[in-house]
Motif scaffolding. Structure first.
Motif, mmCIF file in Angstrom:
data_model
loop_
_atom_site.group_PDB
_atom_site.id
_atom_site.type_symbol
_atom_site.label_atom_id
_atom_site.label_comp_id
_atom_site.label_asym_id
_atom_site.label_seq_id
_atom_site.Cartn_x
_atom_site.Cartn_y
_atom_site.Cartn_z
ATOM 1 N N LEU A 169 0.885 -1.363 0.082
ATOM 2 C CA LEU A 169 0.325 -0.151 -0.093
ATOM 3 C C LEU A 169 1.128 1.314 -0.022
ATOM 4 C CD1 LEU A 169 -1.107 -2.243 2.364
ATOM 5 C CD2 LEU A 169 -2.999 -0.616 2.107
ATOM 6 N N ALA A 170 0.728 2.177 -0.951
ATOM 7 C CA ALA A 170 0.792 3.251 -0.854
ATOM 8 C C ALA A 170 0.563 4.821 -1.749
ATOM 9 C CB ALA A 170 2.448 3.383 -1.509
ATOM 10 N N SER A 171 0.429 5.680 -0.619
ATOM 11 C CA SER A 171 -0.327 6.849 -0.606
ATOM 12 C C SER A 171 0.649 8.390 -0.551
ATOM 13 C CB SER A 171 -1.577 7.127 0.488
ATOM 14 O OG SER A 171 -1.325 7.404 1.386
ATOM 15 N N SER A 172 0.123 9.333 -1.143
ATOM 16 C CA SER A 172 0.476 10.764 -1.143
ATOM 17 C C SER A 172 -0.681 11.604 -0.925
ATOM 18 C CB SER A 172 1.971 11.389 -2.261
ATOM 19 O OG SER A 172 1.041 11.492 -3.479
ATOM 20 N N HIS A 173 0.101 12.649 -0.289
ATOM 21 C CA HIS A 173 -1.209 13.666 0.393
ATOM 22 C C HIS A 173 -0.790 14.677 -0.555
ATOM 23 C CE1 HIS A 173 -3.143 17.011 2.890
ATOM 24 N NE2 HIS A 173 -3.705 15.754 2.766
ATOM 25 N N ASP A 174 -1.653 15.765 -0.914
ATOM 26 C CA ASP A 174 -2.077 16.659 -1.642
ATOM 27 C C ASP A 174 -2.420 17.611 -1.217
ATOM 28 O OD1 ASP A 174 -3.618 18.814 -3.688
ATOM 29 O OD2 ASP A 174 -1.930 18.023 -5.167
ATOM 30 N N ASN A 175 -1.740 18.800 -0.482
ATOM 31 C CA ASN A 175 -2.863 20.028 0.541
ATOM 32 C C ASN A 175 -3.055 20.083 0.060
ATOM 33 O OD1 ASN A 175 -1.236 19.570 3.448
ATOM 34 N ND2 ASN A 175 0.293 20.216 2.469
ATOM 35 N N GLY A 176 -3.764 20.962 -1.281
ATOM 36 C CA GLY A 176 -4.190 21.515 -2.316
ATOM 37 C C GLY A 176 -5.391 21.218 -1.675
ATOM 38 N N ALA A 177 -5.537 19.454 -2.353
ATOM 39 C CA ALA A 177 -7.190 19.222 -2.390
ATOM 40 C C ALA A 177 -7.350 18.615 -1.478
ATOM 41 C CB ALA A 177 -6.917 17.987 -3.846
ATOM 42 N N GLU A 178 -6.658 18.067 0.038
ATOM 43 C CA GLU A 178 -6.475 17.685 0.972
ATOM 44 C C GLU A 178 -7.641 16.552 0.751
ATOM 45 O OE1 GLU A 178 -5.347 18.615 3.115
ATOM 46 O OE2 GLU A 178 -4.678 20.813 3.638
ATOM 47 N N ASP A 179 -6.540 15.644 -0.016
ATOM 48 C CA ASP A 179 -6.573 14.313 -0.304
ATOM 49 C C ASP A 179 -5.995 13.317 -0.472
ATOM 50 O OD1 ASP A 179 -8.462 12.288 -0.568
ATOM 51 O OD2 ASP A 179 -9.059 12.189 -2.602
ATOM 52 N N ARG A 180 -5.685 12.219 -0.194
ATOM 53 C CA ARG A 180 -4.733 11.410 -0.987
ATOM 54 C C ARG A 180 -5.335 10.248 -2.165
ATOM 55 N NH1 ARG A 180 -1.082 9.512 2.417
ATOM 56 N NH2 ARG A 180 -0.650 10.738 4.687
ATOM 57 N N ARG A 181 -3.993 10.340 -3.066
ATOM 58 C CA ARG A 181 -4.188 9.162 -4.110
ATOM 59 C C ARG A 181 -3.154 8.013 -3.363
ATOM 60 N NH1 ARG A 181 -1.885 11.396 -9.801
ATOM 61 N NH2 ARG A 181 -3.182 9.578 -10.030
ATOM 62 N N TRP A 182 -3.589 6.935 -3.908
ATOM 63 C CA TRP A 182 -3.671 5.720 -3.534
ATOM 64 C C TRP A 182 -2.847 4.983 -4.542
ATOM 65 C CZ3 TRP A 182 -2.842 3.777 1.380
ATOM 66 C CH2 TRP A 182 -3.676 4.440 2.673
ATOM 67 N N SER A 183 -1.926 3.502 -4.646
ATOM 68 C CA SER A 183 -1.517 2.661 -5.176
ATOM 69 C C SER A 183 -1.633 1.143 -4.238
ATOM 70 C CB SER A 183 -0.042 2.628 -5.237
ATOM 71 O OG SER A 183 -0.139 3.924 -6.263
ATOM 72 N N PHE A 184 -1.935 0.297 -4.962
ATOM 73 C CA PHE A 184 -1.621 -1.107 -4.114
ATOM 74 C C PHE A 184 -0.780 -1.442 -4.920
ATOM 75 C CE2 PHE A 184 -5.497 1.244 -3.284
ATOM 76 C CZ PHE A 184 -5.345 0.962 -1.288
ATOM 77 N N GLY A 185 -0.184 -3.525 -4.655
ATOM 78 C CA GLY A 185 0.075 -4.321 -5.210
ATOM 79 C C GLY A 185 -0.223 -5.580 -4.012
ATOM 80 N N CYS A 186 -0.786 -6.358 -5.658
ATOM 81 C CA CYS A 186 -1.133 -8.205 -4.951
ATOM 82 C C CYS A 186 0.255 -9.205 -5.077
ATOM 83 C CB CYS A 186 -2.170 -8.334 -5.859
ATOM 84 S SG CYS A 186 -3.175 -6.890 -5.243
ATOM 85 N N LEU A 187 -0.032 -9.929 -4.479
ATOM 86 C CA LEU A 187 0.628 -11.201 -4.572
ATOM 87 C C LEU A 187 0.293 -12.240 -5.230
ATOM 88 C CD1 LEU A 187 4.049 -10.459 -1.890
ATOM 89 C CD2 LEU A 187 4.046 -10.976 -4.700
ATOM 90 N N PRO A 188 0.391 -13.369 -5.355
ATOM 91 C CA PRO A 188 -0.342 -14.795 -5.698
ATOM 92 C C PRO A 188 -0.110 -14.854 -4.022
ATOM 93 C CG PRO A 188 1.411 -14.740 -6.851
ATOM 94 C CD PRO A 188 2.006 -13.888 -6.496
ATOM 95 N N ALA A 189 -1.615 -15.355 -4.020
ATOM 96 C CA ALA A 189 -1.891 -16.438 -2.315
ATOM 97 C C ALA A 189 -1.375 -17.341 -2.449
ATOM 98 C CB ALA A 189 -3.300 -16.723 -1.867
ATOM 99 N N ARG A 190 -1.238 -17.946 -0.701
ATOM 100 C CA ARG A 190 -0.011 -19.341 -0.212
ATOM 101 C C ARG A 190 -1.264 -20.646 -0.892
ATOM 102 N NH1 ARG A 190 1.417 -17.645 4.857
ATOM 103 N NH2 ARG A 190 -0.355 -16.862 4.990
ATOM 104 N N ASP A 191 -2.595 -19.956 -0.935
ATOM 105 C CA ASP A 191 -3.791 -20.892 -1.241
ATOM 106 C C ASP A 191 -4.991 -20.201 -1.664
ATOM 107 O OD1 ASP A 191 -5.604 -22.983 -0.795
ATOM 108 O OD2 ASP A 191 -4.536 -23.322 1.025
#
Length: 179
Positions: free
Chosen positions: A45-67
């Protein structure tokens, strides 16, 4: 868009691509809807905050599950605007998706989570990470390879108009599936 691309480039340079962090999944002030597809689990999970919009943009990453990832269900929104989030998936489930909507009046988001089961596994040795970002600061977290996210804690500050985040992570060991 720069942070996820820099993280991916750095991973490629050192030769260790453990998961793929996708580009931002939301626009500032816009809705967000992300879940790991197929037989994968949320790993970054990663995000950065923008003080102008007062909001965050988000990125996510997934891996193959063990089952097999199964029985995925979305919660409703678990908080009101400007209110804390303290959420745990029911039973043995883990968080595998995130939805949110933003309100420009409150300059905050409401959150919902997708909870899934990992066939044949039960959670064990759970703990909270502690808050991983500062208000207005970036957030970057990689779930340890042998763990999954079971819960989340987040606090909104009206001065900074931002949130800090902590995650409850658990080991998932072979055991009786309870649902």
């Amino acid at each position: 868009m720069l942070i996820p691309k820099l993280l991916l480039a750095l991973s490629l340079i050192v030769g260790e691509v453990s998961s793929f962090l996708v580009d931002y999944v939301n626009d500032l002030d816009g809705p967000m809807d992300f879940s790991c597809a197929g037989n994968t689990s949320l790993h970054q999970l990663a995000s950065s905050h923008d003080n102008g919009a007062e909001d965050r943009r988000w990125s996510f990453g997934c891996l193959p599950a063990r089952d097999k990832v199964q029985n995925c269900v979305w919660s409703g929104y678990v908080n009101d605007f400007d209110r804390p989030v303290l959420y745990e998936c029911p039973g043995e489930d883990f968080i595998n998706g995130v939805r949110s909507i933003h309100d420009n009046g409150a300059e905050d988001r409401r959150w919902a989570f997708q909870c899934c089961a990992l066939r044949g596994h039960a959670r064990s040795h759970c703990h909270f990470t502690g808050y991983l970002n500062q208000y207005d600061g970036p957030l970057s977290y990689t779930v340890p390879d042998d763990q999954l996210i079971h819960g989340i804690s987040s606090i909104h500050d009206n001065g900074a108009e931002d949130r800090i985040f902590a995650f409850e992570v658990c080991h998932y060991v072979e055991g009786e599936y309870k649902k």
